[in-house]
Design a protein around this motif. Structure first.
Motif, PDB file in Angstrom:
ATOM      1  N   TRP A  88       0.814  -1.209   0.000  1.00 36.51           N
ATOM      2  CA  TRP A  88       0.000   0.000   0.000  1.00 36.51           C
ATOM      3  C   TRP A  88       0.853   1.268   0.000  1.00 36.51           C
ATOM      4  N   GLY A  89       2.107   1.129  -0.413  1.00 32.18           N
ATOM      5  CA  GLY A  89       3.010   2.272  -0.450  1.00 32.18           C
ATOM      6  C   GLY A  89       2.954   2.998  -1.783  1.00 32.18           C
ATOM      7  N   PRO A  90       3.808   4.017  -1.937  1.00 32.81           N
ATOM      8  CA  PRO A  90       3.838   4.779  -3.183  1.00 32.81           C
ATOM      9  C   PRO A  90       4.238   3.885  -4.355  1.00 32.81           C
ATOM     10  N   ARG A  91       3.721   4.233  -5.528  1.00 30.14           N
ATOM     11  CA  ARG A  91       4.046   3.448  -6.715  1.00 30.14           C
ATOM     12  C   ARG A  91       3.855   4.282  -7.970  1.00 30.14           C
ATOM     13  N   SER A  92       4.618   3.925  -8.980  1.00 32.17           N
ATOM     14  CA  SER A  92       4.486   4.617 -10.254  1.00 32.17           C
ATOM     15  C   SER A  92       3.184   4.224 -10.929  1.00 32.17           C
ATOM     16  N   LEU A  93       2.832   2.942 -10.852  1.00 29.20           N
ATOM     17  CA  LEU A  93       1.625   2.460 -11.517  1.00 29.20           C
ATOM     18  C   LEU A  93       1.156   1.181 -10.852  1.00 29.20           C
ATOM     19  N   ASP A  94      -0.137   1.096 -10.652  1.00 30.28           N
ATOM     20  CA  ASP A  94      -0.764  -0.105 -10.130  1.00 30.28           C
ATOM     21  C   ASP A  94      -1.911  -0.451 -11.068  1.00 30.28           C
ATOM     22  N   VAL A  95      -1.962  -1.679 -11.534  1.00 27.50           N
ATOM     23  CA  VAL A  95      -3.060  -2.159 -12.370  1.00 27.50           C
ATOM     24  C   VAL A  95      -3.638  -3.377 -11.672  1.00 27.50           C
ATOM     25  N   ASP A  96      -4.855  -3.246 -11.157  1.00 29.98           N
ATOM     26  CA  ASP A  96      -5.528  -4.341 -10.453  1.00 29.98           C
ATOM     27  C   ASP A  96      -6.722  -4.820 -11.254  1.00 29.98           C
ATOM     28  N   VAL A  97      -6.899  -6.131 -11.314  1.00 31.83           N
ATOM     29  CA  VAL A  97      -8.113  -6.706 -11.885  1.00 31.83           C
ATOM     30  C   VAL A  97      -9.139  -6.740 -10.750  1.00 31.83           C
ATOM     31  N   VAL A  98     -10.211  -5.975 -10.911  1.00 28.99           N
ATOM     32  CA  VAL A  98     -11.227  -5.854  -9.870  1.00 28.99           C
ATOM     33  C   VAL A  98     -12.263  -6.956 -10.002  1.00 28.99           C
ATOM     34  N   SER A  99     -12.723  -7.170 -11.218  1.00 27.37           N
ATOM     35  CA  SER A  99     -13.697  -8.234 -11.480  1.00 27.37           C
ATOM     36  C   SER A  99     -13.530  -8.677 -12.922  1.00 27.37           C
ATOM     37  N   ALA A 100     -14.073  -9.869 -13.209  1.00 28.75           N
ATOM     38  CA  ALA A 100     -13.969 -10.401 -14.571  1.00 28.75           C
ATOM     39  C   ALA A 100     -15.154 -11.310 -14.859  1.00 28.75           C
ATOM     40  N   GLU A 101     -15.507 -11.345 -16.124  1.00 33.73           N
ATOM     41  CA  GLU A 101     -16.501 -12.284 -16.643  1.00 33.73           C
ATOM     42  C   GLU A 101     -15.879 -12.973 -17.845  1.00 33.73           C
ATOM     43  N   VAL A 102     -16.084 -14.253 -17.959  1.00 36.09           N
ATOM     44  CA  VAL A 102     -15.643 -14.987 -19.141  1.00 36.09           C
ATOM     45  C   VAL A 102     -16.893 -15.446 -19.872  1.00 36.09           C
ATOM     46  N   ASP A 103     -17.006 -14.993 -21.107  1.00 36.33           N
ATOM     47  CA  ASP A 103     -18.180 -15.308 -21.926  1.00 36.33           C
ATOM     48  C   ASP A 103     -19.472 -15.021 -21.168  1.00 36.33           C
ATOM     49  N   GLY A 104     -19.490 -13.895 -20.432  1.00 37.82           N
ATOM     50  CA  GLY A 104     -20.685 -13.445 -19.733  1.00 37.82           C
ATOM     51  C   GLY A 104     -20.912 -14.036 -18.349  1.00 37.82           C
ATOM     52  N   THR A 105     -20.070 -14.959 -17.912  1.00 43.43           N
ATOM     53  CA  THR A 105     -20.222 -15.579 -16.592  1.00 43.43           C
ATOM     54  C   THR A 105     -19.211 -14.979 -15.619  1.00 43.43           C
ATOM     55  N   PRO A 106     -19.681 -14.434 -14.484  1.00 41.71           N
ATOM     56  CA  PRO A 106     -18.745 -13.860 -13.506  1.00 41.71           C
ATOM     57  C   PRO A 106     -17.733 -14.905 -13.028  1.00 41.71           C
ATOM     58  N   VAL A 107     -16.497 -14.456 -12.880  1.00 35.06           N
ATOM     59  CA  VAL A 107     -15.414 -15.327 -12.428  1.00 35.06           C
ATOM     60  C   VAL A 107     -15.205 -15.112 -10.930  1.00 35.06           C
ATOM     61  N   HIS A 108     -15.172 -16.211 -10.208  1.00 29.56           N
ATOM     62  CA  HIS A 108     -14.831 -16.203  -8.786  1.00 29.56           C
ATOM     63  C   HIS A 108     -13.579 -17.055  -8.652  1.00 29.56           C
ATOM     64  N   SER A 109     -12.549 -16.464  -8.090  1.00 24.03           N
ATOM     65  CA  SER A 109     -11.264 -17.155  -7.992  1.00 24.03           C
ATOM     66  C   SER A 109     -10.629 -16.853  -6.644  1.00 24.03           C
ATOM     67  N   ARG A 110     -10.085 -17.864  -6.034  1.00 24.01           N
ATOM     68  CA  ARG A 110      -9.312 -17.692  -4.806  1.00 24.01           C
ATOM     69  C   ARG A 110      -7.876 -18.134  -5.040  1.00 24.01           C
ATOM     70  N   ASP A 111      -7.466 -18.112  -6.294  1.00 25.45           N
ATOM     71  CA  ASP A 111      -6.098 -18.468  -6.673  1.00 25.45           C
ATOM     72  C   ASP A 111      -5.134 -17.518  -5.952  1.00 25.45           C
ATOM     73  N   GLU A 112      -3.978 -18.030  -5.522  1.00 26.41           N
ATOM     74  CA  GLU A 112      -3.042 -17.169  -4.770  1.00 26.41           C
ATOM     75  C   GLU A 112      -2.531 -16.006  -5.604  1.00 26.41           C
ATOM     76  N   SER A 113      -2.541 -16.123  -6.932  1.00 25.72           N
ATOM     77  CA  SER A 113      -2.056 -15.021  -7.769  1.00 25.72           C
ATOM     78  C   SER A 113      -3.163 -14.085  -8.229  1.00 25.72           C
ATOM     79  N   LEU A 114      -4.426 -14.526  -8.158  1.00 28.60           N
ATOM     80  CA  LEU A 114      -5.531 -13.691  -8.625  1.00 28.60           C
ATOM     81  C   LEU A 114      -6.809 -14.061  -7.877  1.00 28.60           C
ATOM     82  N   THR A 115      -7.233 -13.167  -6.989  1.00 24.00           N
ATOM     83  CA  THR A 115      -8.484 -13.347  -6.269  1.00 24.00           C
ATOM     84  C   THR A 115      -9.535 -12.469  -6.946  1.00 24.00           C
ATOM     85  N   LEU A 116     -10.639 -13.088  -7.333  1.00 22.78           N
ATOM     86  CA  LEU A 116     -11.724 -12.359  -7.993  1.00 22.78           C
ATOM     87  C   LEU A 116     -13.049 -12.720  -7.353  1.00 22.78           C
TER      88      LEU A 116
END
Length: 174
Positions: A88-116
């Motif tokens: 949560w410190g200073p940064r030049s750029l942060d790009v976060d995936v907030v939510s996603a849908e694949v082919d119209g279906t919401p994605v729920h993920s608890r993967d250690e690299s991507l939580t959705l």
């Protein structure tokens, strides 16, 4: 497969506005940009003393998976010289995936690299306010964005200030 993703972009080091514009320009150039919010100046979140951030929301239609979208965002961060030293410190750029849908279906993920959906998106006015601008009827975890905003401290919501800066490339519209 098409992944529609909501991306939160922000930064507070270097020329933050130019770096945000670079992300938007890359998405437009690659033909994946669908919506882009205004730029918002926001106080830092997470308790680390630092300058205010510039933040925005993008909606993209990516031909890959949510992980591919995350990799796309990481590539933008690397190009901006992003380092991950202080949470949560200073940064030049942060790009976060907030939510996603694949082919119209919401994605729920608890993967250690991507939580959705993003686990703290509902707590962050700097995500909810610009997202509400570009997708007023959007839902996060089954609730309308307005419901999430109503649950936040009104002072935190009011602190998310719309600027007059434009991110969309000249001539771009959707």
């Amino acid at each position: 497969m098409t992944c529609r993703a909501v991306l939160s972009i922000g930064g507070n080091q270097g020329d933050s506005l130019d770096l945000l514009r670079g992300v938007v320009a890359a998405a437009a150039r690659e033909g994946i940009l669908r919506r882009v919010s205004s730029v918002y100046a926001t106080p830092p979140w997470g308790g680390v003393e630092q300058d205010d951030f510039l933040n925005a929301i993008l909606v993209v239609d990516h031909p890959g998976s949510p992980h591919d979208v995350l990799d796309w965002g990481f590539a933008r961060e690397r190009a901006a010289g992003r380092t991950r030293e202080v949470r949560w410190g200073p940064r030049s750029l942060d790009v976060d995936v907030v939510s996603a849908e694949v082919d119209g279906t919401p994605v729920h993920s608890r993967d250690e690299s991507l939580t959705l959906p993003h686990p703290r998106a509902a707590e962050r006015a700097f995500v909810l306010v610009p997202w509400s601008e570009v997708e007023p009827g959007a839902r996060l975890d089954g609730l309308a964005l307005t419901d999430h905003l109503d649950a936040l401290d009104p002072a935190e919501v009011a602190a998310v200030r719309r600027t007059h800066d434009r991110l969309a490339p000249e001539g771009w519209s959707r």
